[in-house]
Design a protein around this motif. Structure first.
Motif, PDB file in Angstrom:
ATOM      1  N   LEU A 135      -0.630  12.864  -3.072  1.00 59.56           N
ATOM      2  CA  LEU A 135      -1.081  11.818  -3.981  1.00 59.56           C
ATOM      3  C   LEU A 135      -0.699  12.145  -5.423  1.00 59.56           C
ATOM      4  O   LEU A 135      -0.328  11.272  -6.199  1.00 59.56           O
ATOM      5  CB  LEU A 135      -2.593  11.642  -3.875  1.00 59.56           C
ATOM      6  CG  LEU A 135      -3.092  11.094  -2.532  1.00 59.56           C
ATOM      7  CD1 LEU A 135      -4.606  11.049  -2.519  1.00 59.56           C
ATOM      8  CD2 LEU A 135      -2.506   9.705  -2.267  1.00 59.56           C
ATOM      9  N   ASP A 136      -0.814  13.418  -5.775  1.00 58.71           N
ATOM     10  CA  ASP A 136      -0.518  13.836  -7.147  1.00 58.71           C
ATOM     11  C   ASP A 136       0.557  14.914  -7.119  1.00 58.71           C
ATOM     12  O   ASP A 136       0.394  15.948  -6.459  1.00 58.71           O
ATOM     13  CB  ASP A 136      -1.791  14.376  -7.812  1.00 58.71           C
ATOM     14  CG  ASP A 136      -2.848  13.293  -7.918  1.00 58.71           C
ATOM     15  OD1 ASP A 136      -2.727  12.449  -8.818  1.00 58.71           O
ATOM     16  OD2 ASP A 136      -3.752  13.264  -7.059  1.00 58.71           O
TER      17      ASP A 136
ATOM     18  N   ARG B 276       4.714   7.264 -11.581  1.00 60.75           N
ATOM     19  CA  ARG B 276       4.251   6.665 -12.830  1.00 60.75           C
ATOM     20  C   ARG B 276       5.363   6.660 -13.859  1.00 60.75           C
ATOM     21  O   ARG B 276       5.891   7.691 -14.216  1.00 60.75           O
ATOM     22  CB  ARG B 276       3.058   7.461 -13.378  1.00 60.75           C
ATOM     23  CG  ARG B 276       1.848   7.438 -12.473  1.00 60.75           C
ATOM     24  CD  ARG B 276       1.333   6.035 -12.276  1.00 60.75           C
ATOM     25  NE  ARG B 276       0.165   6.006 -11.399  1.00 60.75           N
ATOM     26  CZ  ARG B 276      -0.229   4.925 -10.741  1.00 60.75           C
ATOM     27  NH1 ARG B 276       0.446   3.800 -10.837  1.00 60.75           N
ATOM     28  NH2 ARG B 276      -1.292   4.976  -9.975  1.00 60.75           N
TER      29      ARG B 276
ATOM     30  N   GLN C  25       0.848  -1.193   0.000  1.00 57.79           N
ATOM     31  CA  GLN C  25       0.000   0.000   0.000  1.00 57.79           C
ATOM     32  C   GLN C  25       0.878   1.236   0.000  1.00 57.79           C
ATOM     33  O   GLN C  25       1.958   1.247   0.557  1.00 57.79           O
ATOM     34  CB  GLN C  25      -0.887   0.011   1.253  1.00 57.79           C
ATOM     35  CG  GLN C  25      -1.902  -1.126   1.275  1.00 57.79           C
ATOM     36  CD  GLN C  25      -2.870  -1.027   0.113  1.00 57.79           C
ATOM     37  OE1 GLN C  25      -3.448   0.004  -0.137  1.00 57.79           O
ATOM     38  NE2 GLN C  25      -3.022  -2.122  -0.624  1.00 57.79           N
ATOM     39  N   ALA C  26       0.347   2.290  -0.622  1.00 59.11           N
ATOM     40  CA  ALA C  26       1.138   3.512  -0.767  1.00 59.11           C
ATOM     41  C   ALA C  26       1.572   4.080   0.577  1.00 59.11           C
ATOM     42  O   ALA C  26       2.636   4.657   0.698  1.00 59.11           O
ATOM     43  CB  ALA C  26       0.328   4.551  -1.529  1.00 59.11           C
ATOM     44  N   ARG C  27       0.754   3.931   1.552  1.00 58.80           N
ATOM     45  CA  ARG C  27       1.062   4.571   2.836  1.00 58.80           C
ATOM     46  C   ARG C  27       1.542   3.571   3.893  1.00 58.80           C
ATOM     47  O   ARG C  27       1.483   3.827   5.065  1.00 58.80           O
ATOM     48  CB  ARG C  27      -0.153   5.339   3.329  1.00 58.80           C
ATOM     49  CG  ARG C  27      -0.531   6.481   2.421  1.00 58.80           C
ATOM     50  CD  ARG C  27       0.506   7.602   2.483  1.00 58.80           C
ATOM     51  NE  ARG C  27       0.254   8.593   1.450  1.00 58.80           N
ATOM     52  CZ  ARG C  27       0.991   8.667   0.344  1.00 58.80           C
ATOM     53  NH1 ARG C  27       2.020   7.860   0.144  1.00 58.80           N
ATOM     54  NH2 ARG C  27       0.723   9.574  -0.565  1.00 58.80           N
TER      55      ARG C  27
ATOM     56  N   SER D 145       1.077   9.888  -9.326  1.00 61.47           N
ATOM     57  CA  SER D 145      -0.376   9.906  -9.328  1.00 61.47           C
ATOM     58  C   SER D 145      -0.857   8.871  -8.319  1.00 61.47           C
ATOM     59  O   SER D 145      -0.299   7.771  -8.251  1.00 61.47           O
ATOM     60  CB  SER D 145      -0.871   9.566 -10.742  1.00 61.47           C
ATOM     61  OG  SER D 145      -2.269   9.444 -10.753  1.00 61.47           O
ATOM     62  N   ASP D 146      -1.857   9.252  -7.516  1.00 58.55           N
ATOM     63  CA  ASP D 146      -2.367   8.323  -6.504  1.00 58.55           C
ATOM     64  C   ASP D 146      -1.262   7.857  -5.566  1.00 58.55           C
ATOM     65  O   ASP D 146      -1.272   6.709  -5.100  1.00 58.55           O
ATOM     66  CB  ASP D 146      -2.986   7.101  -7.196  1.00 58.55           C
ATOM     67  CG  ASP D 146      -4.489   7.098  -7.014  1.00 58.55           C
ATOM     68  OD1 ASP D 146      -4.993   7.928  -6.235  1.00 58.55           O
ATOM     69  OD2 ASP D 146      -5.151   6.263  -7.649  1.00 58.55           O
ATOM     70  N   GLY D 147      -0.290   8.702  -5.318  1.00 55.32           N
ATOM     71  CA  GLY D 147       0.794   8.362  -4.401  1.00 55.32           C
ATOM     72  C   GLY D 147       1.852   7.454  -4.982  1.00 55.32           C
ATOM     73  O   GLY D 147       2.745   7.016  -4.255  1.00 55.32           O
ATOM     74  N   GLN D 148       1.740   7.169  -6.284  1.00 51.39           N
ATOM     75  CA  GLN D 148       2.701   6.255  -6.919  1.00 51.39           C
ATOM     76  C   GLN D 148       3.447   6.982  -8.033  1.00 51.39           C
ATOM     77  O   GLN D 148       2.852   7.762  -8.786  1.00 51.39           O
ATOM     78  CB  GLN D 148       1.991   5.048  -7.545  1.00 51.39           C
ATOM     79  CG  GLN D 148       1.161   4.229  -6.583  1.00 51.39           C
ATOM     80  CD  GLN D 148       2.013   3.412  -5.631  1.00 51.39           C
ATOM     81  OE1 GLN D 148       3.189   3.187  -5.882  1.00 51.39           O
ATOM     82  NE2 GLN D 148       1.416   2.982  -4.535  1.00 51.39           N
TER      83      GLN D 148
END
Ligand SMILES: [Zn+2]
Length: 364
Positions: free
Chosen positions: A167-168, A189, A16-18, A184-187
């Motif tokens: 997140l962005d 890209r 998970q991102a967090r 984007s969305d914490g990831q």
């Protein structure tokens, strides 16, 4: 073969991102059945990782333990061939036996699966024929992951820096050239074939601009990149159009640094025009990206980022004119010279989503 078994190259389930770093690592680094033992493996499950930022002048390194920088240093980059560079990297790793994994950030194109640096600008050597990742993994006895330096910077900022919690986000590295990355969305890209993020090659003056190293014309970095600023400043010195700049470099056009152009913009109208143009170009690029992506934050790093305040009035004016969103992003600078190394270490701790797992030492 040096890349370990199939299991080693399979991306484990995405954390998970967090997720807290320790939890993420536990999933990312399952103990392999034939785990290597040896004098360097002091704490095989320790949270410490090593980030190496391979630059044209120096190799900067940091150790990261649970997201905190615990040690750092730098050594000169050898220019006597790939063997000597690899030896210098391995020597740093030997001083950090507590690090369980190594991330290497380098400018240019690379193949993270084979562990090859395909093009390394500014460091002499036959890079494309060498398996840098596997060789370094064998030399150090630890897993190695390679990352483009702009993306490593971005990843470090996303995980532990100015964009932590966002997140962005958009990341720009203003250096000799201009690099970038998108989160984007914490990831982070990477895009198709992991080639995304080339903000420096956004076409800004595609009709009558300067030629770019990428083969195109009028890319952002031909206007706002450090090399472009230095070259255009040198032209001003040659033609006598910038007396203050000429005086600052003793009349030597080739001595012009981008920082000279930025600094003298306050007193030299010709330098001021270059800086205004660079700020304007950055504004166009960032306004377009902002409209498309609606980031919370734009993080600007790299060797020329310290000059951003001189660009800001022009950048901000363009951003306010061309941004259609109600909420505009914060623009922050990250001028810590070790930011790339921190990102490389974060990469070693856990590669970004979708990125290949690290290259294991032989015998795994
Ligand atoms: Zn280009």
């Amino acid at each position: 073969m040096t890349q370990g078994g199939p299991q080693a190259r399979t991306r484990p389930q995405q954390a998970q991102a967090r997720t807290r770093p320790q939890e993420a690592q536990a999933r990312m680094w399952p103990q392999e059945p034939h785990a290597r033992t040896g004098p360097q493996e002091v704490e095989p499950r320790s949270g410490t990782v090593l980030g190496l930022d391979l630059g044209g002048t120096s190799i900067k390194w940091v150790t990261l333990t649970d997201g905190q920088v615990t040690r750092k240093g730098r050594v000169p980059t050898p220019h006597s061939g790939v063997d000597d560079v690899l030896r210098a990297l391995a020597d740093v790793a030997a001083q950090v036996p507590e690090a369980r994994a190594i991330g290497v950030a380098a400018a240019g194109a690379l193949d993270p699966v084979a562990g090859r640096l395909l093009v390394v600008p500014n460091i002499a050597g036959e890079w494309s024929t060498r398996a840098v990742g596997p060789e370094l993994a064998d030399a150090t006895g630890r897993p190695v992951n390679l990352a483009n330096d702009a993306r490593a910077f971005a990843y470090g900022q996303l995980r532990h820096g100015a964009a932590a919690g966002a997140l962005d986000a958009i990341f720009v590295t203003l250096g000799t050239g201009i690099g970038g990355a998108i989160a984007s969305d914490g990831q982070l890209r990477m895009g198709l074939a992991r080639r995304g993020g080339e903000i420096g090659h956004m076409p800004i003056e595609p009709v009558d601009g300067r030629k770019c190293g990428c083969g195109s014309v009028g890319c952002l970095e031909t206007i706002a990149g450090g090399r472009a600023l230095a070259e255009m400043g040198a032209d001003l010195v040659r033609t006598g159009a910038a007396p203050a700049l000429a005086a600052a470099v003793g009349g030597q056009p080739e001595a012009v640094e981008p920082a000279d152009v930025v600094r003298l913009a306050a007193v030299d109208p010709a330098c001021a025009r270059l800086v205004a143009r660079a700020g304007h170009a950055l504004g166009i690029a960032l306004a377009g990206l902002t409209n498309a992506l609606a980031p919370e934050v734009i993080v600007v790093g790299g060797g020329v980022a310290a000059g951003l305040p001189a660009f800001r009035p022009h950048l901000d004016e363009v951003m306010s004119r061309y941004t259609v969103l109600v909420e505009t992003p914060r623009i922050v600078t990250a001028v810590d010279g070790f930011a790339g190394a921190v990102g490389a270490a974060a990469w070693a701790a856990e590669p970004p989503s979708g990125y290949p797992a690290p290259i294991q030492p032989s015998g795994h």
